[in-house]
Motif scaffolding. Structure first.
Motif, mmCIF file in Angstrom:
data_model
loop_
_atom_site.group_PDB
_atom_site.id
_atom_site.type_symbol
_atom_site.label_atom_id
_atom_site.label_comp_id
_atom_site.label_asym_id
_atom_site.label_seq_id
_atom_site.Cartn_x
_atom_site.Cartn_y
_atom_site.Cartn_z
ATOM 1 N N ALA A 210 0.828 -1.201 0.000
ATOM 2 C CA ALA A 210 0.000 0.000 0.000
ATOM 3 C C ALA A 210 0.863 1.253 0.000
ATOM 4 O O ALA A 210 2.018 1.243 0.436
ATOM 5 N N ASN A 211 0.264 2.325 -0.495
ATOM 6 C CA ASN A 211 0.867 3.656 -0.461
ATOM 7 C C ASN A 211 -0.111 4.585 0.242
ATOM 8 O O ASN A 211 -1.209 4.844 -0.253
ATOM 9 N N ARG B 202 8.211 5.045 -8.502
ATOM 10 C CA ARG B 202 7.236 6.137 -8.636
ATOM 11 C C ARG B 202 6.687 6.590 -7.290
ATOM 12 O O ARG B 202 6.407 7.772 -7.108
ATOM 13 N N PHE B 203 6.540 5.639 -6.359
ATOM 14 C CA PHE B 203 5.909 5.940 -5.076
ATOM 15 C C PHE B 203 6.841 5.474 -3.954
ATOM 16 O O PHE B 203 6.789 4.306 -3.531
ATOM 17 N N PRO B 204 7.728 6.357 -3.473
ATOM 18 C CA PRO B 204 8.744 5.947 -2.491
ATOM 19 C C PRO B 204 8.166 5.420 -1.182
ATOM 20 O O PRO B 204 8.821 4.653 -0.491
ATOM 21 N N ALA B 205 6.945 5.818 -0.834
ATOM 22 C CA ALA B 205 6.359 5.395 0.443
ATOM 23 C C ALA B 205 5.630 4.067 0.349
ATOM 24 O O ALA B 205 4.998 3.644 1.321
ATOM 25 N N MET B 206 5.676 3.385 -0.783
ATOM 26 C CA MET B 206 5.006 2.101 -0.920
ATOM 27 C C MET B 206 5.631 1.101 0.044
ATOM 28 O O MET B 206 6.855 0.962 0.123
ATOM 29 N N HIS B 207 4.787 0.370 0.818
ATOM 30 C CA HIS B 207 5.305 -0.556 1.817
ATOM 31 C C HIS B 207 4.427 -1.796 1.893
ATOM 32 O O HIS B 207 3.302 -1.837 1.379
ATOM 33 N N LEU B 208 4.958 -2.811 2.560
ATOM 34 C CA LEU B 208 4.285 -4.096 2.678
ATOM 35 C C LEU B 208 3.278 -4.064 3.822
ATOM 36 O O LEU B 208 3.585 -3.622 4.921
ATOM 37 N N ARG B 209 2.070 -4.557 3.535
ATOM 38 C CA ARG B 209 1.058 -4.670 4.596
ATOM 39 C C ARG B 209 0.930 -6.116 5.074
ATOM 40 O O ARG B 209 0.828 -6.370 6.257
ATOM 41 N N GLU C 269 -0.989 6.919 -15.747
ATOM 42 C CA GLU C 269 0.357 6.755 -16.324
ATOM 43 C C GLU C 269 1.241 5.899 -15.411
ATOM 44 O O GLU C 269 2.180 6.356 -14.785
ATOM 45 N N THR C 270 0.907 4.606 -15.325
ATOM 46 C CA THR C 270 1.729 3.648 -14.569
ATOM 47 C C THR C 270 2.033 2.431 -15.428
ATOM 48 O O THR C 270 2.240 1.330 -14.905
ATOM 49 N N GLY C 271 2.104 2.623 -16.733
ATOM 50 C CA GLY C 271 2.341 1.497 -17.629
ATOM 51 C C GLY C 271 3.691 0.845 -17.407
ATOM 52 O O GLY C 271 3.822 -0.379 -17.515
ATOM 53 N N ASP C 272 4.724 1.639 -17.073
ATOM 54 C CA ASP C 272 6.057 1.068 -16.863
ATOM 55 C C ASP C 272 6.069 0.134 -15.667
ATOM 56 O O ASP C 272 6.746 -0.911 -15.678
ATOM 57 N N ILE C 273 5.293 0.474 -14.606
ATOM 58 C CA ILE C 273 5.237 -0.391 -13.422
ATOM 59 C C ILE C 273 4.604 -1.730 -13.771
ATOM 60 O O ILE C 273 5.127 -2.801 -13.438
ATOM 61 N N PRO D 270 0.731 10.796 -3.334
ATOM 62 C CA PRO D 270 -0.219 9.683 -3.341
ATOM 63 C C PRO D 270 -0.268 8.992 -4.699
ATOM 64 O O PRO D 270 0.211 9.513 -5.707
ATOM 65 N N HIS D 271 -0.862 7.813 -4.698
ATOM 66 C CA HIS D 271 -1.127 7.123 -5.962
ATOM 67 C C HIS D 271 -2.216 7.904 -6.707
ATOM 68 O O HIS D 271 -3.112 8.493 -6.097
ATOM 69 N N PRO D 272 -2.146 7.948 -8.037
ATOM 70 C CA PRO D 272 -3.156 8.725 -8.784
ATOM 71 C C PRO D 272 -4.601 8.315 -8.481
ATOM 72 O O PRO D 272 -5.496 9.160 -8.543
ATOM 73 N N LEU D 273 -4.861 7.032 -8.158
ATOM 74 C CA LEU D 273 -6.238 6.635 -7.820
ATOM 75 C C LEU D 273 -6.700 7.328 -6.540
ATOM 76 O O LEU D 273 -7.836 7.816 -6.468
#
Length: 849
Positions: free
Chosen positions: A625-626, A758-765, A711-715, A632-635
């Protein structure tokens, strides 16, 4: 052919004689001084000026046109030769280099010879336009128009002249000394140049048609230059190659003339003397010049201490003084510091005493340090102090047994605890030895206060005991990790060991909650004191975001505590966090134990996660999660601005990944009609987010579907390359959570790093190992990527539902392909699936007997 001698001819002869005389005088000085190289350049200047003067006179007085033209050609060599010779002389005079000057001297002579040959060989038409004769009184002179070649030669002459002047001006601007001879040499070519300009523009009396006075003015300037050079002496005015060497030397250099005016100085001298070129020599420096000593020490008005040396250069007519200055301030400061340190060592609190033994031992000497150690106020009345009163119970051990005395060959020391009256007890290191007075009843001794060392030793012993206990505790943790199965059981025992420590009130293992509720989840807890929920939320957010230890002070029921939060890093990913509530402030021992326990928990978690399965039907399910509001994530960014009536904070919207189209990833949303309308309306306000028009799929339940492009096609392409499946995406305004399925042999940290680009704060839940669905393993293995994509999109969009949620055209539009292509891929996929199902069913049926 005959020559005529008008008044200007006699003037030319007079100038010629003057140049010859000054040249002869300089040659004599050349032999006397030995400075042949510099005088050669002076000779070149005089020679070029003499050449120009003679050729111009011949041109004016000759009666033959051919001789006039020839003399004019020969005189043109001086137009460039004079500026070059003066410019190089200026360079040599300011930046003297012996080796390069020798080469320059030969080069100038070769250049002048080549220039003369060039002027003689170039066609007349190219050199100047058709000449014509012009009567000036009783004489006839040669005039011509300005050609391109003449203009080029004149331009080169002016350029070289300005360059020579620029060399001298540069020194003046930077407040550096310029010898008068050098300045005069640089100006010589500019005077005939000015006459040439006046003649070109017909400004009388110097210009106009007729005789050209430029060579004569150049001759006058050269005679003045030679006279000044002869009088001053080049050795006095222009220093040799050592001048350039000391320009940036670490020692100060000052050159002053006989009037005590500073003529040159380097950068270090400006700092020391606090003066510049042209200033009067400071009085303290001028007074030093009267001393005959080779070197003297002086203190400047600014407080700098320097060594000063003076030298005299020049001849009997003109003498200059050279001062060499060396800054000794820093050196003397260091010496004084060393002397001060020596005095400090002499004043250390080392007590020295002398005792007269006998029936009643008495002190006969003690220094001030000894008196201060034992609280003795009057050192002069030492005979009143009995040894037993000062040393107390330690007297027999110190002076009673002669075997304890030290010798130079075998020094002996003993540690004693003294308790002087009226002051605190202290530990002393004592050494006693026979007195140097040769009195057998006299002994001397030295005592040093080692109380601080003994205290440090006690603290070290206590620290070693704590370390030993901590090592035992750490060993128990690793034994438990091997003996106990399962992370929860091991974590419960590990936390129990921590809470057995008196200063630790509570220990918990906490992980982040899901997007739907956002509250942290406590996995294991032990202790009596409850950690406030707000503190837990802040600490767990820091642990997942920063992935490092966090310490904060809390007040709970009017008691101060310290909350230590350490992330449990499993395979380089923050899996959860260990929280310890300790008495404030915590000691280093507790912090070390927290770190060791977190590492043990991370190891146990990794062992459970990294079990090797022989069954290929296992896979890893991740929830990452981010929740970063800054990035934030675009969503989540979209849902922040969407006007949605339903409560998406407790029930986040669920999206499914449909396809990647270039840099855009399309997500499918199936929700209430109002929700789809609100989301697509909000998407139009974002430049980087795209949306499709909502399509109703069930009128009875008012359900619709729409697609959101981000715009997250690369991910997603990177995830697809690693074999990772994005199952669902849950999002609300607070965060976005991805549910992923991936092979068990992939590193979780690598997958999270894909998102963190893209989202440095993304972490494991959460992370768990699950069974693959048997249909997925057996049926879909033979589908290619396009067939699988067609079947997944059709299923998610309700193509197989009744009533049908989407038509073949709708699914084709979603996949951005034609309707015929979609139906062909779907038909091929269905055929493959059905054949696989029938084959597997046949294999499982029992064989007939």
């Amino acid at each position: 052919m005959t020559l005529q001698f008008p008044l200007v001819a006699y003037f030319s002869i007079l100038l010629t004689v003057g140049l010859l005389c000054t040249g002869y005088a300089l040659l004599r000085r050349c032999r006397q001084s030995g400075d042949y190289l510099t005088f050669r350049f002076v000779g070149i200047i005089i020679g070029v000026s003499l050449w120009w003067l003679v050729m111009s006179t011949v041109k004016f007085t000759a009666t033959s046109l051919e001789l006039k033209i020839l003399s004019y050609r020969l005189s043109m060599a001086a137009w460039i030769g004079l500026p070059i010779s003066t410019c190089i002389f200026s360079f040599i005079g300011i930046y003297h280099r012996d080796a390069s000057s020798t080469q320059l001297h030969r080069g100038v002579i070769a250049f002048l010879a080549g220039l003369l040959a060039f002027i003689m060989l170039i066609p007349q038409s190219a050199l100047f336009t058709t000449p014509h004769l012009l009567s000036v009184g009783e004489f006839v002179t040669l005039e011509h128009g300005v050609s391109v070649t003449t203009a080029v030669i004149t331009g080169i002459a002016w350029t070289i002249t300005l360059f020579g002047i620029a060399i001298a001006l540069s020194r003046v601007v930077h407040k550096k000394y310029v010898p008068p001879v050098v300045a005069l040499a640089a100006v010589i070519p500019s005077l005939p140049g000015i006459i040439g300009v006046l003649k070109l523009f017909e400004i009388y009396p110097a210009g106009g048609a007729g005789f050209n006075l430029a060579p004569h003015l150049a001759g006058l300037a050269t005679i003045l230059f030679a006279a000044v050079t002869h009088r001053k002496g080049l050795t006095t005015i222009i220093l040799d190659s050592r001048h350039a060497a000391i320009e940036n030397a670490t020692e100060g250099y000052v050159l002053a003339d006989e009037t005590e005016i500073i003529r040159d100085m380097n950068t270090e001298a400006k700092r020391l003397v606090d003066a510049t070129v042209g200033d009067q020599l400071p009085s303290w420096l001028a007074e030093s010049s009267a001393e005959t000593a080779e070197g003297v020490n002086r203190t400047t008005p600014t407080g700098k201490e320097i060594d000063l040396q003076q030298h005299t250069v020049g001849s009997h007519r003109a003498t200059n003084k050279v001062f060499l200055l060396r800054d000794r301030t820093e050196q003397l400061t260091r010496m004084r510091k060393l002397e001060s340190r020596d005095r400090l060592i002499a004043d250390l609190p080392v007590g020295v005493f002398r005792i007269q033994r006998g029936t009643s031992p008495r002190f006969v000497y003690m220094n001030q340090a000894f008196a201060e150690l034992f609280n003795i106020s009057d050192v002069d009345q030492i005979d009143k102090h009995a040894v037993s009163d000062v040393f107390g119970a330690q007297q027999p051990q110190l002076i009673g047994n002669q075997s304890n005395y030290s010798t130079p060959e075998n020094p002996e020391t003993t540690e004693q605890l003294f308790s002087p009256p009226g002051t605190d007890s202290f530990w002393g290191l004592v050494s006693t030895y026979p007195s140097s007075t040769q009195d057998p009843d006299m002994i001397e001794g030295v005592i040093v206060d080692i109380t601080a060392e003994k205290q440090a030793e006690a603290l070290l012993t206590e620290e070693l005991d704590n370390i030993s206990h901590d090592l035992e505790l750490t060993e128990q943790l690793w034994e438990l990790s091997v003996r106990l199965e399962g992370f929860d059981a091991f974590a419960q025992e590990a936390l129990s060991l921590l809470t057995d420590i008196d200063t630790i009130e509570c220990a918990e293992v906490v992980r982040s909650g899901r997007v739907c509720c956002g509250e942290p989840e406590t996995i294991v807890a032990n202790g009596t004191t409850h950690i406030p929920d707000t503190a837990v939320s802040n600490a767990i957010e820091h642990a997942y975001t920063e992935e490092n230890k966090r310490t904060e002070t809390l007040t709970i029921d009017d008691e101060r505590y310290t909350l230590i939060t350490t992330p449990i890093m499993t395979e380089h990913v923050a899996d959860s966090a260990l929280m310890i509530l300790s008495a404030s402030p915590p000691d280093d021992r507790v912090e070390h134990l927290v770190t060791d326990t977190a590492e043990a928990l991370a190891y146990k978690r990794a062992v459970n996660y990294r079990e090797k399965y022989t069954d290929e039907d296992k896979m890893t399910e991740l929830r990452i999660a981010n929740t970063d509001t800054d990035k934030p994530h675009p969503l989540s960014q979209l849902l922040t601005t969407a006007d949605v009536d339903v409560d998406i904070e407790s029930s986040p919207l669920t999206f499914t990944n449909v396809r990647a189209e270039g840099q855009i990833t399309w997500y499918l949303l199936r929700a209430d009609q109002a929700v789809c309308n609100a989301v697509t309306a909000a998407a139009t306000a974002h430049d980087s987010i795209k949306a499709t028009t909502p399509i109703s799929i069930n009128d009875d339940e008012n359900q619709s579907r729409c697609q959101i492009g981000i715009e997250t096609g690369d991910i997603h392409r990177s995830l697809n390359t690693e074999g990772v499946t994005v199952v669902t995406i849950s999002a609300n305004a607070r965060g976005t959570e991805f549910l992923l399925h991936l092979p068990t042999d992939l590193k979780v940290a690598d997958i999270i790093d894909i998102f963190r680009t893209r989202f440095p704060a993304m972490h494991l839940r959460s992370r768990q190992t699950i069974e693959r669905e048997s249909v997925d393993t057996q049926v879909f293995t033979e589908l290619d990527e396009y067939q699988r994509q067609a079947m997944e999109a059709a299923t998610r969009m309700g193509f197989f539902s009744r009533p049908q949620g989407a038509t073949a055209g709708d699914v084709a539009n979603t996949l951005d392909i034609g309707r015929t292509t979609f139906t062909r891929r779907l038909k091929n996929a269905q055929t493959t699936v059905f054949n696989k199902l029938l084959d597997s069913q046949t294999d499982t049926e029992p064989a007939d007997d």
